[in-house]
Design a protein around this motif. Structure first.
Motif, mmCIF file in Angstrom:
data_model
loop_
_atom_site.group_PDB
_atom_site.id
_atom_site.type_symbol
_atom_site.label_atom_id
_atom_site.label_comp_id
_atom_site.label_asym_id
_atom_site.label_seq_id
_atom_site.Cartn_x
_atom_site.Cartn_y
_atom_site.Cartn_z
ATOM 1 N N PHE A 253 -95.631 98.334 19.845
ATOM 2 C CA PHE A 253 -94.993 97.044 19.631
ATOM 3 C C PHE A 253 -95.667 96.007 20.515
ATOM 4 C CE2 PHE A 253 -93.085 98.803 23.334
ATOM 5 C CZ PHE A 253 -92.589 97.766 24.098
ATOM 6 N N GLY A 254 -95.311 94.744 20.303
ATOM 7 C CA GLY A 254 -95.900 93.655 21.071
ATOM 8 C C GLY A 254 -97.221 93.205 20.480
ATOM 9 N N TYR A 255 -97.774 92.146 21.033
ATOM 10 C CA TYR A 255 -99.002 91.556 20.515
ATOM 11 C C TYR A 255 -100.121 92.587 20.481
ATOM 12 C CZ TYR A 255 -102.918 88.307 20.048
ATOM 13 O OH TYR A 255 -104.040 87.650 19.605
ATOM 14 N N ARG A 256 -100.719 92.730 19.294
ATOM 15 C CA ARG A 256 -101.790 93.699 19.046
ATOM 16 C C ARG A 256 -101.380 95.117 19.436
ATOM 17 N NH1 ARG A 256 -107.640 90.739 20.186
ATOM 18 N NH2 ARG A 256 -107.318 89.037 18.678
ATOM 19 N N ALA A 257 -100.093 95.444 19.222
ATOM 20 C CA ALA A 257 -99.568 96.792 19.491
ATOM 21 C C ALA A 257 -99.894 97.239 20.916
ATOM 22 C CB ALA A 257 -100.114 97.786 18.470
ATOM 23 N N SER A 258 -99.755 96.311 21.860
ATOM 24 C CA SER A 258 -100.133 96.611 23.248
ATOM 25 C C SER A 258 -99.086 97.432 23.994
ATOM 26 C CB SER A 258 -100.392 95.304 24.007
ATOM 27 O OG SER A 258 -99.264 94.443 23.938
ATOM 28 N N GLY A 259 -97.868 97.518 23.464
ATOM 29 C CA GLY A 259 -96.821 98.283 24.125
ATOM 30 C C GLY A 259 -96.611 99.638 23.481
ATOM 31 N N ASP A 260 -96.342 100.662 24.294
ATOM 32 C CA ASP A 260 -96.084 102.004 23.767
ATOM 33 C C ASP A 260 -94.655 102.429 24.112
ATOM 34 O OD1 ASP A 260 -96.200 102.522 26.473
ATOM 35 O OD2 ASP A 260 -98.045 103.698 26.386
ATOM 36 N N ALA A 261 -94.342 103.692 23.788
ATOM 37 C CA ALA A 261 -92.976 104.187 23.989
ATOM 38 C C ALA A 261 -92.582 104.172 25.462
ATOM 39 C CB ALA A 261 -92.844 105.595 23.414
ATOM 40 N N ALA A 262 -93.519 104.499 26.346
ATOM 41 C CA ALA A 262 -93.206 104.516 27.779
ATOM 42 C C ALA A 262 -92.862 103.115 28.281
ATOM 43 C CB ALA A 262 -94.392 105.078 28.564
ATOM 44 N N GLU A 263 -93.600 102.110 27.805
ATOM 45 C CA GLU A 263 -93.306 100.740 28.219
ATOM 46 C C GLU A 263 -91.989 100.263 27.620
ATOM 47 O OE1 GLU A 263 -95.500 96.426 28.805
ATOM 48 O OE2 GLU A 263 -96.452 97.955 27.558
ATOM 49 N N LEU A 264 -91.666 100.723 26.417
ATOM 50 C CA LEU A 264 -90.391 100.369 25.800
ATOM 51 C C LEU A 264 -89.232 100.862 26.663
ATOM 52 C CD1 LEU A 264 -88.847 99.188 23.367
ATOM 53 C CD2 LEU A 264 -89.039 101.433 22.281
ATOM 54 N N VAL A 265 -89.343 102.081 27.157
ATOM 55 C CA VAL A 265 -88.296 102.636 28.025
ATOM 56 C C VAL A 265 -88.166 101.803 29.298
ATOM 57 C CG1 VAL A 265 -87.626 104.622 29.432
ATOM 58 C CG2 VAL A 265 -88.526 104.973 27.125
ATOM 59 N N ARG A 266 -89.301 101.460 29.905
ATOM 60 C CA ARG A 266 -89.280 100.684 31.150
ATOM 61 C C ARG A 266 -88.654 99.303 30.940
ATOM 62 N NH1 ARG A 266 -92.149 96.781 33.248
ATOM 63 N NH2 ARG A 266 -93.712 96.804 31.575
ATOM 64 N N LEU A 267 -89.039 98.627 29.859
ATOM 65 C CA LEU A 267 -88.521 97.284 29.603
ATOM 66 C C LEU A 267 -87.035 97.313 29.232
ATOM 67 C CD1 LEU A 267 -91.548 95.830 27.617
ATOM 68 C CD2 LEU A 267 -90.779 95.136 29.888
ATOM 69 N N CYS A 268 -86.633 98.317 28.495
ATOM 70 C CA CYS A 268 -85.207 98.433 28.162
ATOM 71 C C CYS A 268 -84.372 98.634 29.423
ATOM 72 C CB CYS A 268 -84.990 99.592 27.185
ATOM 73 S SG CYS A 268 -85.482 99.223 25.484
ATOM 74 N N ASP A 269 -84.891 99.410 30.353
ATOM 75 C CA ASP A 269 -84.182 99.607 31.617
ATOM 76 C C ASP A 269 -84.077 98.290 32.381
ATOM 77 O OD1 ASP A 269 -83.075 101.448 33.741
ATOM 78 O OD2 ASP A 269 -84.786 100.629 34.824
ATOM 79 N N GLU A 270 -85.129 97.482 32.326
ATOM 80 C CA GLU A 270 -85.131 96.189 33.003
ATOM 81 C C GLU A 270 -84.073 95.245 32.426
ATOM 82 O OE1 GLU A 270 -88.108 92.296 33.388
ATOM 83 O OE2 GLU A 270 -88.960 94.292 33.018
ATOM 84 N N PHE A 271 -83.875 95.308 31.101
ATOM 85 C CA PHE A 271 -82.917 94.405 30.459
ATOM 86 C C PHE A 271 -81.561 95.064 30.200
ATOM 87 C CE2 PHE A 271 -86.934 92.315 29.437
ATOM 88 C CZ PHE A 271 -86.625 90.998 29.718
ATOM 89 N N GLY A 272 -81.346 96.231 30.769
ATOM 90 C CA GLY A 272 -80.035 96.878 30.658
ATOM 91 C C GLY A 272 -79.737 97.482 29.302
ATOM 92 N N LEU A 273 -80.766 97.933 28.593
ATOM 93 C CA LEU A 273 -80.584 98.548 27.273
ATOM 94 C C LEU A 273 -80.831 100.047 27.335
ATOM 95 C CD1 LEU A 273 -82.590 95.992 25.068
ATOM 96 C CD2 LEU A 273 -80.132 95.996 25.549
ATOM 97 N N GLU A 274 -80.133 100.774 26.480
ATOM 98 C CA GLU A 274 -80.442 102.192 26.319
ATOM 99 C C GLU A 274 -81.754 102.324 25.553
ATOM 100 O OE1 GLU A 274 -77.327 104.643 24.652
ATOM 101 O OE2 GLU A 274 -75.840 103.092 25.118
ATOM 102 N N ALA A 275 -82.500 103.391 25.814
ATOM 103 C CA ALA A 275 -83.731 103.659 25.072
ATOM 104 C C ALA A 275 -83.801 105.150 24.755
ATOM 105 C CB ALA A 275 -84.952 103.227 25.862
ATOM 106 N N HIS A 276 -83.928 105.473 23.480
ATOM 107 C CA HIS A 276 -84.021 106.854 23.035
ATOM 108 C C HIS A 276 -85.352 107.030 22.306
ATOM 109 C CE1 HIS A 276 -79.637 107.318 23.791
ATOM 110 N NE2 HIS A 276 -79.581 106.067 23.358
ATOM 111 N N ILE A 277 -86.222 107.866 22.852
ATOM 112 C CA ILE A 277 -87.532 108.121 22.258
ATOM 113 C C ILE A 277 -87.525 109.530 21.677
ATOM 114 C CG2 ILE A 277 -90.011 108.182 22.630
ATOM 115 C CD1 ILE A 277 -88.711 105.438 23.045
ATOM 116 N N LEU A 278 -87.825 109.635 20.381
ATOM 117 C CA LEU A 278 -87.771 110.923 19.678
ATOM 118 C C LEU A 278 -89.165 111.466 19.398
ATOM 119 C CD1 LEU A 278 -84.967 110.273 17.018
ATOM 120 C CD2 LEU A 278 -84.743 110.912 19.423
ATOM 121 N N SER A 279 -89.265 112.775 19.421
ATOM 122 C CA SER A 279 -90.509 113.422 19.007
ATOM 123 C C SER A 279 -90.701 113.234 17.514
ATOM 124 C CB SER A 279 -90.460 114.917 19.341
ATOM 125 O OG SER A 279 -90.307 115.111 20.742
#
Length: 401
Positions: A253-279
């Motif tokens: 996600f993000g501009y030119r797909a620069s964000g991955d699942a690990a960054e999604l988890v980190r950013l969700c934690d920063e903004f107080g959101l749950e993050a569930h990453i599935l295999s």
């Protein structure tokens, strides 16, 4: 016609008058529309008897119709000031807001937009910055819910697993993007699932989602394509006010797909959101040494090859081809022939398909049939007796049952 004018003032067109000093009518465009000057009408009224667009007690006498007309024009110019200023401001705001929708460089910080500094941004159309295109202006459709992120074009088994996880954490929603093909220049192609058939597919997931049908909403891709990963998650949090997200391990996600699942988890934690990453849900037909995930690309490839059994395995259900019946539908009770141009989604390749079933007008009754996809038409033949009588509007054919 202008009101009668007093004879007390001499005519500005008199031979004895000084023409250049007698009457001056000019329109000046304000240096900044944002300063709300708009069009300003200035009239020298020394000899005319006009002040600020209003009649004075003494008005110049114009004995001829031409001079009456000129006086009327001057009055109209003076009275136009407020109307023209307001209209120009609104028109400029409208143009800028429309331009922002077409812009390739979207910014969430309106204070840094390319609008002129004098323009009041608050007067721009309020709906142009909304993320969801199929939700109301309050954008509260997904508030407090768990959003599954992805394309969801095929609604395959991997997509279903995301919806199941979202339902375990809260109210499940699917959030996908529209307008990607136009922006990225992709070739136009038929969808895998007909638009009118998506609710049926999502409803079939309800028993696996706590008896809740996942709802689907869309984001205009042009509004988020230039957001950084952090800006994207921030908008999900602050604009949509969701409580969490679900995504696959390969989600970008993000501009030119620069964000991955690990960054999604980190950013969700920063903004107080749950993050569930599935295999990833793996494709059983991929090689044993390199297991590949189920994907919409594989579904399209299997349809193009005519392997409808494999398509059903990837989707977790039979693939349904939906055709809109033409007015001159050829039907004799024992055969339907529908032009291929009436198909609303991707069809399998040409050939004979046995063990299919057909549904007419979305009815519950399912009729077993054989299907022949020819060069120009799709031919459907029931296996047991004629088709039910009645007018036909929509034909749904299930392959790989």
């Amino acid at each position: 016609m202008a009101p009668p004018l007093s004879k007390s003032a001499p005519s500005p067109f008199s031979p004895n008058s000084v023409s250049t000093a007698t009457a001056v009518a000019s329109m000046k465009l304000g240096s900044s529309i944002g300063m709300r000057k708009g069009f300003r009408c200035e009239v020298s009224a020394a000899k005319w008897g006009f002040s600020g667009g209003q009649h004075s007690t003494e008005r110049a006498f114009f004995p001829s119709p031409e001079r009456y007309l000129l006086g009327s024009i001057v009055q109209r110019l003076c009275s136009c000031r407020e109307v023209m200023a307001r209209d120009c401001l609104h028109y400029r705001a409208h143009c800028l807001s429309q331009s922002s929708l077409r812009s390739m460089h979207f910014s969430t910080d309106l204070s840094k937009s390319s609008a002129p500094s004098g323009l009041d941004i608050n007067e721009m159309e309020s709906g142009n910055d909304k993320l969801l295109v199929d939700c109301g202006p309050d954008q509260e459709c997904v508030t407090g819910g768990i959003v599954a992120l992805g394309k969801f074009d095929a609604l395959h088994r991997g997509h279903r697993q995301l919806a199941i996880q979202a339902s375990k954490a809260g109210s499940p929603f699917l959030l996908s993007f529209v307008g990607m093909a136009e922006i990225l220049g992709w070739k136009d192609r038929a969808p895998i699932v007909a638009k009118c058939d998506r609710k049926r597919v999502l409803s079939s997931w309800a028993p696996l989602c706590g008896d809740v049908v996942p709802l689907e909403f869309h984001v205009e891709f042009s509004k988020v394509r230039h957001l950084s990963p952090r800006q994207f998650v921030e908008r999900l949090s602050k604009d949509l006010r969701i409580s969490g997200v679900v995504a696959g391990e390969n989600y970008r996600f993000g501009y030119r797909a620069s964000g991955d699942a690990a960054e999604l988890v980190r950013l969700c934690d920063e903004f107080g959101l749950e993050a569930h990453i599935l295999s990833s849900v793996l494709d059983s037909k991929s090689s044993a040494t390199a297991m590949e995930p189920v994907s919409s690309t594989r579904v399209r490839q299997a349809l193009a090859a005519g392997d409808v059994k494999y398509v059903a395995e990837l989707l977790g259900r039979a693939h349904r081809l939906v055709l809109r019946a033409p007015e001159d539908l050829a039907a004799d009770g024992y055969k339907l022939s529908i032009p291929r141009s009436c198909a609303l989604n991707q069809e399998p390749k040409q050939g004979l398909y046995q063990g299919c079933s057909v549904v007419l007008n979305g009815a519950a009754a399912v009729v077993p049939c054989h299907v022949i996809i020819g060069e120009s038409h799709v031919h459907v033949e029931p296996l047991q007796g004629p088709f039910p009588r009645g007018e036909v509007h929509l034909i749904g054919i299930d392959f790989g049952c």
